[in-house]
Scaffold this motif. Structure first.
Motif, mmCIF file in Angstrom:
data_model
loop_
_atom_site.group_PDB
_atom_site.id
_atom_site.type_symbol
_atom_site.label_atom_id
_atom_site.label_comp_id
_atom_site.label_asym_id
_atom_site.label_seq_id
_atom_site.Cartn_x
_atom_site.Cartn_y
_atom_site.Cartn_z
ATOM 1 N N VAL A 202 55.952 78.453 -18.106
ATOM 2 C CA VAL A 202 54.699 79.086 -17.684
ATOM 3 C C VAL A 202 54.272 78.648 -16.275
ATOM 4 O O VAL A 202 53.838 79.481 -15.475
ATOM 5 N N PRO A 203 54.349 77.348 -15.917
ATOM 6 C CA PRO A 203 53.940 76.972 -14.549
ATOM 7 C C PRO A 203 54.695 77.742 -13.467
ATOM 8 O O PRO A 203 54.097 78.175 -12.474
ATOM 9 N N GLY A 204 55.997 77.925 -13.644
ATOM 10 C CA GLY A 204 56.767 78.678 -12.655
ATOM 11 C C GLY A 204 56.383 80.137 -12.616
ATOM 12 O O GLY A 204 56.256 80.741 -11.550
ATOM 13 N N ARG A 205 56.200 80.739 -13.780
ATOM 14 C CA ARG A 205 55.793 82.148 -13.836
ATOM 15 C C ARG A 205 54.408 82.341 -13.216
ATOM 16 O O ARG A 205 54.172 83.307 -12.479
ATOM 17 N N ALA A 206 53.491 81.430 -13.541
ATOM 18 C CA ALA A 206 52.146 81.525 -12.982
ATOM 19 C C ALA A 206 52.179 81.382 -11.469
ATOM 20 O O ALA A 206 51.458 82.096 -10.750
ATOM 21 N N ALA A 207 53.008 80.468 -10.975
ATOM 22 C CA ALA A 207 53.130 80.279 -9.526
ATOM 23 C C ALA A 207 53.699 81.524 -8.852
ATOM 24 O O ALA A 207 53.244 81.934 -7.777
ATOM 25 N N MET A 208 54.710 82.130 -9.462
ATOM 26 C CA MET A 208 55.281 83.360 -8.902
ATOM 27 C C MET A 208 54.234 84.471 -8.829
ATOM 28 O O MET A 208 54.138 85.192 -7.829
ATOM 29 N N ALA A 209 53.462 84.607 -9.917
ATOM 30 C CA ALA A 209 52.455 85.664 -9.963
ATOM 31 C C ALA A 209 51.404 85.469 -8.881
ATOM 32 O O ALA A 209 51.052 86.412 -8.166
ATOM 33 N N LYS A 210 50.893 84.248 -8.762
ATOM 34 C CA LYS A 210 49.874 83.994 -7.748
ATOM 35 C C LYS A 210 50.433 84.171 -6.347
ATOM 36 O O LYS A 210 49.803 84.789 -5.484
ATOM 37 N N LEU A 211 51.618 83.616 -6.108
ATOM 38 C CA LEU A 211 52.234 83.707 -4.782
ATOM 39 C C LEU A 211 52.437 85.158 -4.364
ATOM 40 O O LEU A 211 51.963 85.587 -3.298
ATOM 41 N N TYR A 212 53.126 85.918 -5.189
ATOM 42 C CA TYR A 212 53.484 87.277 -4.784
ATOM 43 C C TYR A 212 52.261 88.183 -4.704
ATOM 44 O O TYR A 212 52.121 88.984 -3.776
ATOM 45 N N ALA A 213 51.344 88.057 -5.670
ATOM 46 C CA ALA A 213 50.184 88.943 -5.688
ATOM 47 C C ALA A 213 49.252 88.682 -4.509
ATOM 48 O O ALA A 213 48.741 89.625 -3.890
ATOM 49 N N THR A 214 49.015 87.419 -4.186
ATOM 50 C CA THR A 214 48.090 87.129 -3.084
ATOM 51 C C THR A 214 48.701 87.494 -1.731
ATOM 52 O O THR A 214 48.002 88.010 -0.850
ATOM 53 N N GLU A 215 49.989 87.244 -1.570
ATOM 54 C CA GLU A 215 50.647 87.637 -0.319
ATOM 55 C C GLU A 215 50.700 89.159 -0.197
ATOM 56 O O GLU A 215 50.519 89.717 0.893
#
Length: 405
Positions: free
Chosen positions: A332-345
């Motif tokens: 989950v930490p990796g998935r959450a990080a991917m989601a935040k990273l890609y969506a905000t960028e």
């Protein structure tokens, strides 16, 4: 329901939320003072049952809430999210007495919560916190008791009697900075160092009411119109009754909160991207230039297509991370990080492109895109900057490789 589609009832609910945000919440937001807590707006969120829904929802529901509100009124989304961020540690780790005292007030929109983690010298590196929680009786502040209580209490649960430092109190001394809703919140979830020299294992989470002696603060004037401030702790008294979770294990409380809210930060970004995309489609379909309509220019239509594709990819990544969190899946930490990273960028790109397609009109104060342009920059930094998300993703990848080897 899968991670890649929504049920009709969910889609209808999202549209209802968007309409509510546009018609009822946006007028309240426009009457507020930028950079300060908008209590009438928070009260309206409570009256609509949205704070109640937010505190009881899983990650996917939280993402749908944040995306839909952001698409219709970013101020309403931010007010709801900050209430959730500040009160989630209380929901998961508070004692029955603390929950009974504060949660009804939060749900009704009468109490304002804040999550006080960042410091002037410890933003992205949360384990480097320097705010001191000094025991009033001296000596060890509870690391030994916490170590023994971990197995019984577990992460994110209230500490039992054996984990409390026998009624001893602490004094909080130091600073917090970049704290949302500060200094106007009614209570703060504060993370302080109770065991020096132990990194992330020596941090304790406390619920600190705003009226505690020695606690002062000041608002910060930021690019985005969010209520953000700094806090000063001058020997602020706290006791075992104020502890959230287990003494010296407060870092778990912080990470549990961030793992839930990181995908939903992505949802906030997706909501802004969708609002900007809606505006770009509407504008380019009607605006005439160079003897034709803008949408008929390939350079324009291809940009809009790229905006739409990236927004949809971000949305699906956010939903997938939220569904993984709700299902208790690993990674989950990796998935959450991917989601935040890609969506905000992605949101930064989409809003910027929409401004470019609109031209000078989008730069005027009060234009939707001018507002979104100021709003969209902050999510790439708070709750873990993009660089931190990349570090988390890489760490998870290499850990997975080592585990399989």
């Amino acid at each position: 329901m899968t991670a890649f589609s929504l049920e009709p009832a969910q889609t209808a609910w999202c549209e209802e939320l968007r309409t509510l945000a546009e018609r009822q919440l946006r007028p309240l937001a426009e009457k507020g003072d930028p950079g300060h807590v908008n209590r009438p707006l928070i009260a309206a969120l409570g009256e609509a049952g949205l704070l109640d829904r937010m505190l009881d929802s899983g990650a996917l529901d939280l993402c749908l809430l944040r995306e839909s509100l952001a698409r219709g009124c970013t101020e309403a989304e931010t007010a709801l999210a900050l209430q959730g961020l500040g009160s989630h540690p209380l929901v998961r780790s508070g004692t029955p007495a603390l929950r009974a005292r504060w949660l009804p007030e939060v749900r009704a929109g009468r109490a304002v919560a804040a999550f006080a983690l960042s410091e002037p010298g410890a933003g992205s590196d949360a384990a480097a916190l320097a705010l001191k929680a000094e025991s009033e009786t001296g000596g060890d502040t509870g690391a030994g008791a916490a170590a023994g209580a971990d197995a019984a209490a577990g992460a994110g649960t209230a500490a039992g009697p054996d984990a409390e430092p026998d009624g001893r109190g602490w004094r909080l001394t130091g600073e917090k900075c970049w704290i949302s809703n500060a200094p106007e919140a009614d209570f703060y979830t504060v993370f302080a160092r109770t065991a020096p020299g132990t990194g992330s294992r020596g941090i304790t989470a406390f619920l600190v009411p705003a009226d505690r002696p020695g606690l002062t603060g000041a608002a910060l004037d930021m690019l985005s119109p969010h209520p953000i401030g700094a806090l000063e702790f001058d020997g602020v008294p706290v006791t075992a009754d104020d502890v959230l979770g287990v003494p010296d294990r407060g870092f778990r409380v912080a990470m549990e909160t961030l793992n839930l809210f990181r995908p939903s930060v992505g949802a906030f970004a997706v909501g802004m991207a969708r609002a900007a995309l809606d505006a770009a489609v509407e504008h380019t379909a009607a605006r005439t230039a160079f003897g034709g309509v803008l949408k008929d220019l390939q350079a324009v239509s291809h940009q809009v297509a790229e905006m739409a594709t990236r927004t949809e990819a971000a949305r699906l990544l956010v939903y997938a991370a939220a569904a993984a969190y709700d299902a208790g899946e690993p990674g989950v930490p990796g998935r959450a990080a991917m989601a935040k990273l890609y969506a905000t960028e992605t949101a930064q790109y989409v809003v910027d492109t929409a401004v470019q397609l609109h031209g000078a009109r989008a730069l005027r104060r009060g234009h939707l895109l001018e507002h979104l342009y100021r709003e969209v920059r902050a999510p790439r930094i708070y709750e873990g900057a993009s660089e931190v998300q990349r570090t988390i993703i890489a760490k998870e990848l290499y850990a997975s490789r080592e585990a399989s080897a």
